[in-house]
Design a protein around this motif. Structure first.
Motif, short mmCIF file in Angstrom:
data_model
loop_
_atom_site.label_atom_id
_atom_site.label_comp_id
_atom_site.label_asym_id
_atom_site.label_seq_id
_atom_site.Cartn_x
_atom_site.Cartn_y
_atom_site.Cartn_z
N ALA A 24 -17.99 38.34 -27.73
CA ALA A 24 -17.12 39.49 -27.48
C ALA A 24 -15.96 39.51 -28.48
O ALA A 24 -15.60 40.56 -29.01
N GLY A 25 -15.39 38.33 -28.75
CA GLY A 25 -14.30 38.24 -29.72
C GLY A 25 -14.74 38.60 -31.12
O GLY A 25 -14.06 39.33 -31.85
N THR A 26 -15.91 38.11 -31.51
CA THR A 26 -16.45 38.42 -32.83
C THR A 26 -16.72 39.91 -32.97
O THR A 26 -16.41 40.53 -33.99
N SER A 27 -17.29 40.51 -31.93
CA SER A 27 -17.56 41.94 -31.93
C SER A 27 -16.26 42.75 -32.01
O SER A 27 -16.17 43.73 -32.75
N ALA A 28 -15.26 42.34 -31.25
CA ALA A 28 -13.96 43.04 -31.27
C ALA A 28 -13.32 42.94 -32.65
O ALA A 28 -12.80 43.93 -33.17
N GLU A 29 -13.38 41.76 -33.27
CA GLU A 29 -12.80 41.60 -34.60
C GLU A 29 -13.52 42.50 -35.61
O GLU A 29 -12.87 43.11 -36.47
N ALA A 33 -11.76 45.41 -37.70
CA ALA A 33 -11.85 45.37 -39.16
C ALA A 33 -12.33 46.72 -39.70
O ALA A 33 -11.78 47.24 -40.69
N ARG A 34 -13.34 47.30 -39.06
CA ARG A 34 -13.84 48.61 -39.50
C ARG A 34 -12.74 49.67 -39.44
O ARG A 34 -12.64 50.53 -40.31
N ARG A 35 -11.91 49.59 -38.41
CA ARG A 35 -10.81 50.56 -38.27
C ARG A 35 -9.83 50.43 -39.44
O ARG A 35 -9.41 51.42 -40.04
N TYR A 36 -9.45 49.20 -39.78
CA TYR A 36 -8.54 48.98 -40.91
C TYR A 36 -9.18 49.41 -42.23
O TYR A 36 -8.54 50.04 -43.07
N LEU A 37 -10.45 49.06 -42.43
CA LEU A 37 -11.15 49.43 -43.66
C LEU A 37 -11.21 50.94 -43.81
O LEU A 37 -11.01 51.47 -44.92
N ALA A 38 -11.47 51.65 -42.72
CA ALA A 38 -11.52 53.12 -42.76
C ALA A 38 -10.16 53.71 -43.11
O ALA A 38 -10.08 54.82 -43.67
N ALA A 39 -9.10 52.99 -42.81
CA ALA A 39 -7.74 53.46 -43.11
C ALA A 39 -7.30 53.07 -44.53
O ALA A 39 -6.16 53.34 -44.92
N ASP A 56 -6.72 35.92 -37.07
CA ASP A 56 -7.99 36.60 -36.85
C ASP A 56 -8.43 37.41 -38.07
O ASP A 56 -9.56 37.28 -38.53
N LEU A 57 -7.55 38.27 -38.57
CA LEU A 57 -7.88 39.13 -39.70
C LEU A 57 -6.69 39.23 -40.65
O LEU A 57 -5.54 39.30 -40.20
N VAL A 58 -6.99 39.27 -41.95
CA VAL A 58 -5.95 39.46 -42.96
C VAL A 58 -6.41 40.58 -43.88
O VAL A 58 -7.54 40.57 -44.37
#
Length: 134
Positions: A24-29, A33-39, A56-58
């Motif tokens: 679940a954590g991997t899926s959420a990350e 990440a897709r949301r940030y990449l789209a932005a 988690d993400l940079v």
């Protein structure tokens, strides 16, 4: 006939729960990440680990700064946010300092610390700069 108190099964149940939480954590990350990449952000690292802890993400932003993201999941956004403790924020900041030590501008880099919350329906709420108030 030996008595069965369910202890052997308890270990298996914990292992399944741990695996489910990890997935679940991997899926959420990945969703965050897709949301940030789209932005327009560029992903630099996922689950970056240093001596100070894990981030988690940079991401790099368009201005050359860095965004450090803590992803939390729960049934609702308030519960997810409540899972971020002041101690955890301190560890994230320590890890970010270590990360920035290898960057061209070092600790002079522009930074932001976000909380990305994922609810039970998979909806995402990003709180920009949320991890500075501790």
């Amino acid at each position: 006939m030996p008595l069965d108190f369910g202890y052997a099964d308890a270990g298996a149940t914990r292992a399944r729960r741990s695996q489910r939480n990890h997935l679940a954590g991997t899926s959420a990350e990945a969703s965050v990440a897709r949301r940030y990449l789209a932005a327009g952000y560029v992903q630099i690292a996922c689950r970056w680990r240093g001596k100070g802890g894990e981030i988690d993400l940079v991401f790099a932003d368009r201005g050359g700064g860095y965004v450090f993201v803590e992803v939390k999941t729960a049934r609702d956004f308030d519960s997810a946010l409540a899972r971020i403790s002041p101690r955890q924020v301190t560890r994230i900041h320590m890890a970010a300092q270590e990360f920035l030590g290898d960057c061209p501008a070092g600790l002079d880099s522009e930074t932001r610390f976000d909380a990305a919350l994922v609810d039970g329906q998979g909806r995402i709420e990003i709180l920009e700069g949320a991890l500075l108030g501790y």
